[in-house]
Design a protein around this motif. Structure first.
Motif, PDB file in Angstrom:
ATOM      1  N   LEU A  24       1.174  -1.291  -0.134  1.00  0.00           N
ATOM      2  CA  LEU A  24       0.452  -0.371  -0.551  1.00  0.00           C
ATOM      3  C   LEU A  24       0.587   1.588   0.286  1.00  0.00           C
ATOM      4  O   LEU A  24       1.456   1.605   0.767  1.00  0.00           O
ATOM      5  CB  LEU A  24      -1.130  -0.161   1.272  1.00  0.00           C
ATOM      6  CG  LEU A  24      -2.076   1.150   1.354  1.00  0.00           C
ATOM      7  CD1 LEU A  24      -3.004   1.511  -0.076  1.00  0.00           C
ATOM      8  CD2 LEU A  24      -2.255   0.974   2.822  1.00  0.00           C
ATOM      9  N   VAL A  25       0.522   2.578  -0.875  1.00  0.00           N
ATOM     10  CA  VAL A  25       1.447   3.724  -1.024  1.00  0.00           C
ATOM     11  C   VAL A  25       0.503   4.767  -1.074  1.00  0.00           C
ATOM     12  O   VAL A  25      -0.957   4.520  -2.080  1.00  0.00           O
ATOM     13  CB  VAL A  25       2.453   3.078  -1.847  1.00  0.00           C
ATOM     14  CG1 VAL A  25       1.681   3.086  -3.582  1.00  0.00           C
ATOM     15  CG2 VAL A  25       3.426   4.559  -1.758  1.00  0.00           C
ATOM     16  N   GLN A  26       0.644   5.623  -1.178  1.00  0.00           N
ATOM     17  CA  GLN A  26       0.084   7.163  -1.029  1.00  0.00           C
ATOM     18  C   GLN A  26       0.177   7.413  -2.275  1.00  0.00           C
ATOM     19  O   GLN A  26       0.866   7.377  -3.238  1.00  0.00           O
ATOM     20  CB  GLN A  26       0.198   7.779   0.008  1.00  0.00           C
ATOM     21  CG  GLN A  26      -0.119   8.023   1.327  1.00  0.00           C
ATOM     22  CD  GLN A  26      -0.271   8.695   2.365  1.00  0.00           C
ATOM     23  OE1 GLN A  26       1.037   9.391   2.106  1.00  0.00           O
ATOM     24  NE2 GLN A  26      -0.309   8.785   3.264  1.00  0.00           N
ATOM     25  N   PRO A  27      -0.738   8.046  -3.136  1.00  0.00           N
ATOM     26  CA  PRO A  27      -0.296   8.803  -4.259  1.00  0.00           C
ATOM     27  C   PRO A  27       0.537   9.174  -4.561  1.00  0.00           C
ATOM     28  O   PRO A  27       1.343  10.383  -3.300  1.00  0.00           O
ATOM     29  CB  PRO A  27      -1.748   9.246  -4.821  1.00  0.00           C
ATOM     30  CG  PRO A  27      -2.733   8.974  -3.680  1.00  0.00           C
ATOM     31  CD  PRO A  27      -2.176   8.573  -2.566  1.00  0.00           C
ATOM     32  N   GLY A  28       1.983   9.528  -5.204  1.00  0.00           N
ATOM     33  CA  GLY A  28       2.591  10.132  -5.701  1.00  0.00           C
ATOM     34  C   GLY A  28       4.232   9.652  -4.895  1.00  0.00           C
ATOM     35  O   GLY A  28       5.074   9.982  -5.232  1.00  0.00           O
TER      36      GLY A  28
END
Length: 115
Positions: free
Chosen positions: A11-15
């Motif tokens: 899971l990673v945040q946008p950007g």
């Protein structure tokens, strides 16, 4: 018997960025056509990036300039560096390889881009 094993999803945040790895058993990465495919929720499976045995590389238009495919010939590994990730990059990512195309597939690794 050929076995491809992906790792590095999550899971990673946008950007944000992630690097996927693919370990190949029974296949020499540098002597085959290797590629990354993905399948997002409700979408068809699509080619993300591919690298030929001679080093020729192709990218889908949707990831060009953000993703980078590479390989480590000494470790027999394939990589996919993913930068500037977007929610639409959310998908299961598959490593593939073969003499002329994606004859062998890994189980896939989930990449989720969300805030």
């Amino acid at each position: 018997q050929v076995q491809l094993t992906e790792s590095g999803g999550g899971l990673v945040q946008p950007g944000g960025s992630l690097r996927l790895s693919c370990a190949a058993l029974g296949m020499i990465v540098s002597r085959n056509m290797m590629a990354w495919y993905r399948q997002g929720p409700g979408k068809q499976r699509e080619l993300v990036a591919g690298i030929r045995d001679d080093g020729f590389i192709v990218y889908s238009d949707s990831v060009k300039g953000r993703f980078s495919i590479s390989r480590d010939d000494t470790k027999n590994l394939l990589y996919l560096q993913m930068n500037s990730l977007r929610p639409e990059d959310t998908a299961v990512y598959f490593c593939t390889g073969g003499e002329l195309g994606p004859d062998h597939w890994g189980q896939g690794t989930q990449v989720t881009v969300s805030s």
